[in-house]
Scaffold this motif. Structure first.
Motif, mmCIF file in Angstrom:
data_model
loop_
_atom_site.group_PDB
_atom_site.id
_atom_site.type_symbol
_atom_site.label_atom_id
_atom_site.label_comp_id
_atom_site.label_asym_id
_atom_site.label_seq_id
_atom_site.Cartn_x
_atom_site.Cartn_y
_atom_site.Cartn_z
ATOM 1 N N ARG A 196 0.799 -1.216 0.000
ATOM 2 C CA ARG A 196 0.000 0.000 0.000
ATOM 3 C C ARG A 196 0.837 1.273 0.000
ATOM 4 N NH1 ARG A 196 -4.983 -0.081 2.565
ATOM 5 N NH2 ARG A 196 -4.909 2.180 2.259
ATOM 6 N N GLY A 197 2.152 1.145 0.177
ATOM 7 C CA GLY A 197 2.975 2.342 0.206
ATOM 8 C C GLY A 197 4.336 2.068 0.810
ATOM 9 N N LEU B 293 -0.205 9.798 -3.084
ATOM 10 C CA LEU B 293 0.175 10.231 -4.422
ATOM 11 C C LEU B 293 -0.996 10.187 -5.398
ATOM 12 C CD1 LEU B 293 3.665 8.500 -4.785
ATOM 13 C CD2 LEU B 293 3.134 10.807 -3.962
ATOM 14 N N GLY B 294 -1.021 11.174 -6.285
ATOM 15 C CA GLY B 294 -1.992 11.198 -7.369
ATOM 16 C C GLY B 294 -1.350 10.878 -8.704
ATOM 17 N N ARG B 295 -0.019 11.023 -8.767
ATOM 18 C CA ARG B 295 0.739 10.713 -9.975
ATOM 19 C C ARG B 295 1.995 9.938 -9.592
ATOM 20 N NH1 ARG B 295 0.139 16.360 -11.319
ATOM 21 N NH2 ARG B 295 2.410 16.606 -11.344
ATOM 22 N N ALA C 47 3.019 15.915 -7.508
ATOM 23 C CA ALA C 47 2.482 14.566 -7.697
ATOM 24 C C ALA C 47 1.568 14.126 -6.562
ATOM 25 C CB ALA C 47 3.628 13.566 -7.834
ATOM 26 N N THR C 48 1.518 14.899 -5.471
ATOM 27 C CA THR C 48 0.756 14.490 -4.285
ATOM 28 C C THR C 48 -0.696 14.950 -4.397
ATOM 29 O OG1 THR C 48 2.726 14.597 -2.883
ATOM 30 C CG2 THR C 48 0.586 14.733 -1.781
ATOM 31 N N GLU C 49 -1.618 14.000 -4.206
ATOM 32 C CA GLU C 49 -3.042 14.342 -4.224
ATOM 33 C C GLU C 49 -3.448 15.038 -2.941
ATOM 34 O OE1 GLU C 49 -7.404 12.233 -4.997
ATOM 35 O OE2 GLU C 49 -5.551 11.077 -5.190
ATOM 36 N N LEU D 34 7.230 4.997 -7.196
ATOM 37 C CA LEU D 34 6.159 5.279 -6.238
ATOM 38 C C LEU D 34 4.893 5.531 -7.043
ATOM 39 C CD1 LEU D 34 8.041 7.627 -3.731
ATOM 40 C CD2 LEU D 34 7.784 5.129 -3.674
ATOM 41 N N GLU D 35 3.865 4.718 -6.807
ATOM 42 C CA GLU D 35 2.702 4.685 -7.683
ATOM 43 C C GLU D 35 1.547 5.531 -7.152
ATOM 44 O OE1 GLU D 35 2.846 3.398 -10.524
ATOM 45 O OE2 GLU D 35 4.452 1.892 -10.455
ATOM 46 N N PRO D 36 0.654 5.990 -8.060
ATOM 47 C CA PRO D 36 -0.554 6.713 -7.626
ATOM 48 C C PRO D 36 -1.368 5.882 -6.643
ATOM 49 C CG PRO D 36 -0.274 6.895 -10.003
ATOM 50 C CD PRO D 36 0.753 5.910 -9.535
ATOM 51 N N GLY D 37 -1.880 6.550 -5.622
ATOM 52 C CA GLY D 37 -2.660 5.873 -4.594
ATOM 53 C C GLY D 37 -1.843 5.369 -3.433
ATOM 54 N N GLN D 38 -0.530 5.274 -3.606
ATOM 55 C CA GLN D 38 0.303 4.799 -2.509
ATOM 56 C C GLN D 38 0.407 5.862 -1.410
ATOM 57 O OE1 GLN D 38 4.097 3.428 -4.059
ATOM 58 N NE2 GLN D 38 3.273 1.372 -4.376
ATOM 59 N N VAL D 39 0.516 5.366 -0.174
ATOM 60 C CA VAL D 39 0.702 6.215 1.006
ATOM 61 C C VAL D 39 2.187 6.210 1.344
ATOM 62 C CG1 VAL D 39 0.134 6.530 3.437
ATOM 63 C CG2 VAL D 39 -1.596 5.645 1.848
#
Length: 270
Positions: free
Chosen positions: A58-59, A113-115, A130-132, A229-234
């Motif tokens: 998850r991150g 992350l969003g990107r 890149a951070t949502e 580091l992928e989108p959605g990861q914490v």
């Protein structure tokens, strides 16, 4: 350098220690010439075991982000570990008694992350773009390696901690979600209460002068391994307080002022 068999054996024993709640002897005593890269190889082997069992990555977490802590363990950069789906606890929830061996709590900011972020060359500005959103967090640390050798009193070293997934064991997200440009993240501060008593306090600028610097460091540090580091990861960016030990029955609550609170209760001993 450790060979593949030694790496796999260390990862297997760490995995068993996490399941049985019985810490293993220090790897630094078993392998006195063990390097930091050896330790990360053990960590990667343990991560691979978890993924093979169906656990979901998850991150990531970043640790040892302050100069004081780096000097204490004789290193010149932070360390990192992996966050899995079973590590997440609800804000205000209860952690089952016996889930951890020696739980401790740190106060952090989590970047969601969003990107994607892929090094080398990632900067703090790339991270902010890149951070949502950013959210208050507590990290639960644990020790699957003995913190002190019972025979010699030898304290665990940085290679023990890194192999042990950088002591990462749990995470609680809560409080107010913010966009990374909406507040000056350097000046986010918090006080950590244990059972209503303030134990620690700090400000996020203690994390490499800006908590986003930790995320940038991680993206660049993982680049040689082909990891993005992928989108959605914490991404836990690093603690700005010292760790506080938690006993059964303790309630730990971090007050981030305008960003709200995040807390968790450890189930009382039977």
């Amino acid at each position: 350098m450790l060979d593949e068999e030694q790496i796999a054996d260390a990862a297997r024993r760490l995995d068993e220690a996490e399941r049985t709640r019985v810490p293993i002897p220090q790897l630094s005593l078993q392998y006195p010439d063990m390097t930091i890269e050896d330790a990360y190889a053990v960590q990667r082997a343990w991560v691979t075991e978890k993924l093979a069992r169906g656990q979901v990555l998850r991150g990531r977490k970043i640790g040892l982000t302050s100069q004081v802590m780096q000097r204490a363990v004789s290193i010149t950069e932070p360390d990192y570990g992996a966050l899995f789906d079973d590590m997440f606890h609800d804000d205000g929830g209860t952690v089952p008694y016996g889930r951890y061996i020696y739980p401790r709590i740190e106060v952090e900011l989590a970047f969601v992350l969003g990107r994607p972020l892929k090094g080398p060359g990632v900067t703090v500005f790339d991270v902010l773009g890149a951070t949502e959103y950013v959210v208050p967090a507590l990290e639960i640390l644990d020790a699957r390696v003995q913190m002190s050798d019972p025979d010699t009193g030898h304290l665990r070293t940085i290679v023990d901690t890194i192999a042990d997934n950088a002591a990462d064991a749990g995470i609680v997200l809560g409080g107010r979600v913010v966009r990374p440009m909406d507040v000056d993240l350097r000046w986010v501060s918090a006080v950590l209460h244990r059972n209503g008593v303030i134990e620690e306090s700090g400000v996020a600028a203690a994390v490499l002068n800006h908590p986003a610097n930790g995320v940038a460091w991680l993206a660049n540090r993982l680049a040689p391994h082909g990891v993005t580091l992928e989108p959605g990861q914490v991404i836990l960016s690093g603690s700005f307080t010292r760790p506080v030990h938690a006993e059964g029955g303790d309630v730990l609550l971090a007050d981030y002022g305008p960003l709200g609170t995040v807390g968790v209760r450890f189930e009382a001993r039977p």
